[in-house]
Design a protein around this motif. Sequence first.
Motif, PDB file in Angstrom:
ATOM      1  N   VAL A  33       0.856  -1.187   0.000  1.00  7.94           N
ATOM      2  CA  VAL A  33       0.000   0.000   0.000  1.00  7.94           C
ATOM      3  C   VAL A  33       0.890   1.234   0.000  1.00  7.94           C
ATOM      4  CG1 VAL A  33      -1.912  -1.137   1.195  1.00  7.94           C
ATOM      5  CG2 VAL A  33      -0.111  -0.008   2.516  1.00  7.94           C
ATOM      6  N   LEU A  34       0.262   2.376  -0.257  1.00 12.75           N
ATOM      7  CA  LEU A  34       1.009   3.631  -0.184  1.00 12.75           C
ATOM      8  C   LEU A  34       1.372   3.935   1.264  1.00 12.75           C
ATOM      9  CD1 LEU A  34      -0.949   5.973  -2.643  1.00 12.75           C
ATOM     10  CD2 LEU A  34       1.330   5.000  -2.993  1.00 12.75           C
ATOM     11  N   THR A  35       2.512   4.543   1.447  1.00 12.94           N
ATOM     12  CA  THR A  35       2.920   4.949   2.789  1.00 12.94           C
ATOM     13  C   THR A  35       2.014   6.077   3.276  1.00 12.94           C
ATOM     14  OG1 THR A  35       4.543   6.446   1.800  1.00 12.94           O
ATOM     15  CG2 THR A  35       5.317   4.268   2.470  1.00 12.94           C
ATOM     16  N   SER A  36       1.891   6.186   4.568  1.00 17.47           N
ATOM     17  CA  SER A  36       1.036   7.216   5.165  1.00 17.47           C
ATOM     18  C   SER A  36       1.799   8.531   5.248  1.00 17.47           C
ATOM     19  CB  SER A  36       0.564   6.775   6.555  1.00 17.47           C
ATOM     20  OG  SER A  36      -0.169   5.575   6.478  1.00 17.47           O
ATOM     21  N   VAL A  37       1.743   9.309   4.185  1.00 16.93           N
ATOM     22  CA  VAL A  37       2.435  10.593   4.131  1.00 16.93           C
ATOM     23  C   VAL A  37       1.467  11.645   3.622  1.00 16.93           C
ATOM     24  CG1 VAL A  37       4.719   9.584   3.769  1.00 16.93           C
ATOM     25  CG2 VAL A  37       3.280  10.118   1.793  1.00 16.93           C
ATOM     26  N   ALA A  38       1.834  12.906   3.804  1.00 14.95           N
ATOM     27  CA  ALA A  38       1.010  14.001   3.299  1.00 14.95           C
ATOM     28  C   ALA A  38       0.981  13.971   1.777  1.00 14.95           C
ATOM     29  CB  ALA A  38       1.565  15.335   3.795  1.00 14.95           C
ATOM     30  N   GLU A  39      -0.064  14.542   1.215  1.00 11.04           N
ATOM     31  CA  GLU A  39      -0.186  14.533  -0.248  1.00 11.04           C
ATOM     32  C   GLU A  39       0.967  15.275  -0.913  1.00 11.04           C
ATOM     33  OE1 GLU A  39      -3.187  16.393  -3.554  1.00 11.04           O
ATOM     34  OE2 GLU A  39      -4.097  15.322  -1.869  1.00 11.04           O
ATOM     35  N   SER A  40       1.452  16.352  -0.281  1.00 13.64           N
ATOM     36  CA  SER A  40       2.583  17.096  -0.850  1.00 13.64           C
ATOM     37  C   SER A  40       3.841  16.234  -0.892  1.00 13.64           C
ATOM     38  CB  SER A  40       2.834  18.366  -0.035  1.00 13.64           C
ATOM     39  OG  SER A  40       3.146  18.050   1.320  1.00 13.64           O
ATOM     40  N   THR A  41       4.051  15.417   0.151  1.00 13.18           N
ATOM     41  CA  THR A  41       5.203  14.512   0.169  1.00 13.18           C
ATOM     42  C   THR A  41       5.056  13.442  -0.897  1.00 13.18           C
ATOM     43  OG1 THR A  41       5.469  14.869   2.550  1.00 13.18           O
ATOM     44  CG2 THR A  41       6.578  12.954   1.589  1.00 13.18           C
ATOM     45  N   LEU A  42       3.841  12.937  -1.071  1.00 10.26           N
ATOM     46  CA  LEU A  42       3.571  11.941  -2.109  1.00 10.26           C
ATOM     47  C   LEU A  42       3.848  12.538  -3.490  1.00 10.26           C
ATOM     48  CD1 LEU A  42       2.445   9.157  -2.933  1.00 10.26           C
ATOM     49  CD2 LEU A  42       0.160  10.188  -2.888  1.00 10.26           C
ATOM     50  N   GLU A  43       3.393  13.755  -3.697  1.00 12.30           N
ATOM     51  CA  GLU A  43       3.632  14.428  -4.976  1.00 12.30           C
ATOM     52  C   GLU A  43       5.125  14.619  -5.225  1.00 12.30           C
ATOM     53  OE1 GLU A  43       2.823  18.778  -7.121  1.00 12.30           O
ATOM     54  OE2 GLU A  43       1.945  18.313  -5.147  1.00 12.30           O
ATOM     55  N   TRP A  44       5.853  14.973  -4.168  1.00 12.75           N
ATOM     56  CA  TRP A  44       7.296  15.222  -4.272  1.00 12.75           C
ATOM     57  C   TRP A  44       8.040  13.986  -4.771  1.00 12.75           C
ATOM     58  CZ3 TRP A  44      10.934  18.923  -4.166  1.00 12.75           C
ATOM     59  CH2 TRP A  44      12.222  18.591  -3.793  1.00 12.75           C
ATOM     60  N   TYR A  45       7.865  12.887  -4.097  1.00 10.51           N
ATOM     61  CA  TYR A  45       8.599  11.671  -4.472  1.00 10.51           C
ATOM     62  C   TYR A  45       8.102  11.081  -5.789  1.00 10.51           C
ATOM     63  CZ  TYR A  45      10.961  11.552   0.047  1.00 10.51           C
ATOM     64  OH  TYR A  45      11.757  11.852   1.133  1.00 10.51           O
ATOM     65  N   LEU A  46       6.798  11.161  -6.035  1.00 16.08           N
ATOM     66  CA  LEU A  46       6.252  10.581  -7.260  1.00 16.08           C
ATOM     67  C   LEU A  46       6.728  11.362  -8.483  1.00 16.08           C
ATOM     68  CD1 LEU A  46       4.427   8.443  -8.501  1.00 16.08           C
ATOM     69  CD2 LEU A  46       2.488  10.009  -8.192  1.00 16.08           C
ATOM     70  N   TYR A  47       6.768  12.676  -8.379  1.00 13.32           N
ATOM     71  CA  TYR A  47       7.218  13.488  -9.517  1.00 13.32           C
ATOM     72  C   TYR A  47       8.695  13.230  -9.814  1.00 13.32           C
ATOM     73  CZ  TYR A  47       8.221  17.452 -12.530  1.00 13.32           C
ATOM     74  OH  TYR A  47       8.622  18.232 -13.593  1.00 13.32           O
ATOM     75  N   LEU A  48       9.522  13.196  -8.778  1.00 14.03           N
ATOM     76  CA  LEU A  48      10.953  12.945  -8.983  1.00 14.03           C
ATOM     77  C   LEU A  48      11.183  11.532  -9.514  1.00 14.03           C
ATOM     78  CD1 LEU A  48      12.480  14.664  -5.822  1.00 14.03           C
ATOM     79  CD2 LEU A  48      12.191  15.601  -8.121  1.00 14.03           C
ATOM     80  N   PHE A  49      10.355  10.591  -9.069  1.00 14.97           N
ATOM     81  CA  PHE A  49      10.419   9.226  -9.599  1.00 14.97           C
ATOM     82  C   PHE A  49      10.130   9.244 -11.104  1.00 14.97           C
ATOM     83  CE2 PHE A  49       8.872   4.604  -8.592  1.00 14.97           C
ATOM     84  CZ  PHE A  49       9.854   4.115  -9.450  1.00 14.97           C
ATOM     85  N   ALA A  50       9.073   9.960 -11.492  1.00 13.57           N
ATOM     86  CA  ALA A  50       8.707  10.022 -12.908  1.00 13.57           C
ATOM     87  C   ALA A  50       9.795  10.674 -13.750  1.00 13.57           C
ATOM     88  CB  ALA A  50       7.389  10.781 -13.068  1.00 13.57           C
TER      89      ALA A  50
END
Length: 332
Positions: free
Chosen positions: A206-223
């Motif tokens: 499952v997704l880790t329990s983090v704030a949406e801004s943190t999720l956006e941060w790592y997901l964008y850099l991953f992409a």
Amino acid sequence: ITRAHRITGALDSMMGLSIRVFDLKLFQEGIQSLEPLLWALLPSIDAVDRLKTHRVMGLVSSICTAIPLFDARTSKLPPDTADEFEDVARETTMKFEEWCLAYLDAVLKYLSVQDKFAKKDFGDQQIIRLTASCLRTFFSSLSPQIYQSLLDKIAIHLNVNHNVTAIKHYGRLCSAAWLAYPDIYLKKMIPMFHGKLVNSKHSPPVLTSVAESTLEWYLYLFAQSVQQASTKEALLPYIDQILTVHSLTCNYESSKIRKIAAKLVRNSIRSLVEIYPADYHPWASKDWDNDKWKHWNEWCSYTPPHEPCTFFIRIMFSCWLFSAFFRLLFSH
């Protein structure tokens, strides 16, 4: 003419001369100024003055196209020479890693205070393109050993500083970094991004329990880290992580997250099927294994057809650039 104008003129002049002024076959004395010049440039990376900052980064980029940044202690080059200027060049290579880390610190500080990127703003587009171009040349000129040290620092910075406002700028930083050594970059960064986004201890993940801004941060850099991965072999080992992250984010309630998730898969597919340059180094990557080529006597060896006058370079460099450039940088 203000002090800022004089600094800009000095930087522009140095950019034009940098490829030749450190050529030991043409101007031996020039090598003595390489290390002081590199250190003197760092304070001029200033978020307040973007124009000056990008002139400095352009000068560094120009130097990097002519001089490979490596440590002579890691090569099989002879430890001692009979020439004092060659000794200076060899000792300068031993300071490259320290300087590169300091340069990266200055760049990260500059990126951390950038405003949100405006896609329709032509000025923002130019700034982000210039930054990406200069950093791509810088990273591509590094030896694998120095590159690994800088990549470790980037990973630490990205984990500590979640600056979503400047996310586009950090994305270009990641792009410039992985273009240099995709294998090394992916091996370091993909597991880190996957670990920050996915809780693998849970079954199913499952997704880790983090704030949406943190999720956006790592997901964008991953992409941004899967584009143009140079070879299929570099990216294929990480396909499972990519698909896992996409499956967990493609139906996320936020449209922004869903959009980035789609970009992650799109960039991965483009990396595998599109045709693009596989190497952005100023020279052939295989030459890193050729100690003779890395020798300082070969620096600046590939030059334009025009051969500038040695006397002109000596006069310009000794009588004006030394005094004017350093006086401007260190004046109060």
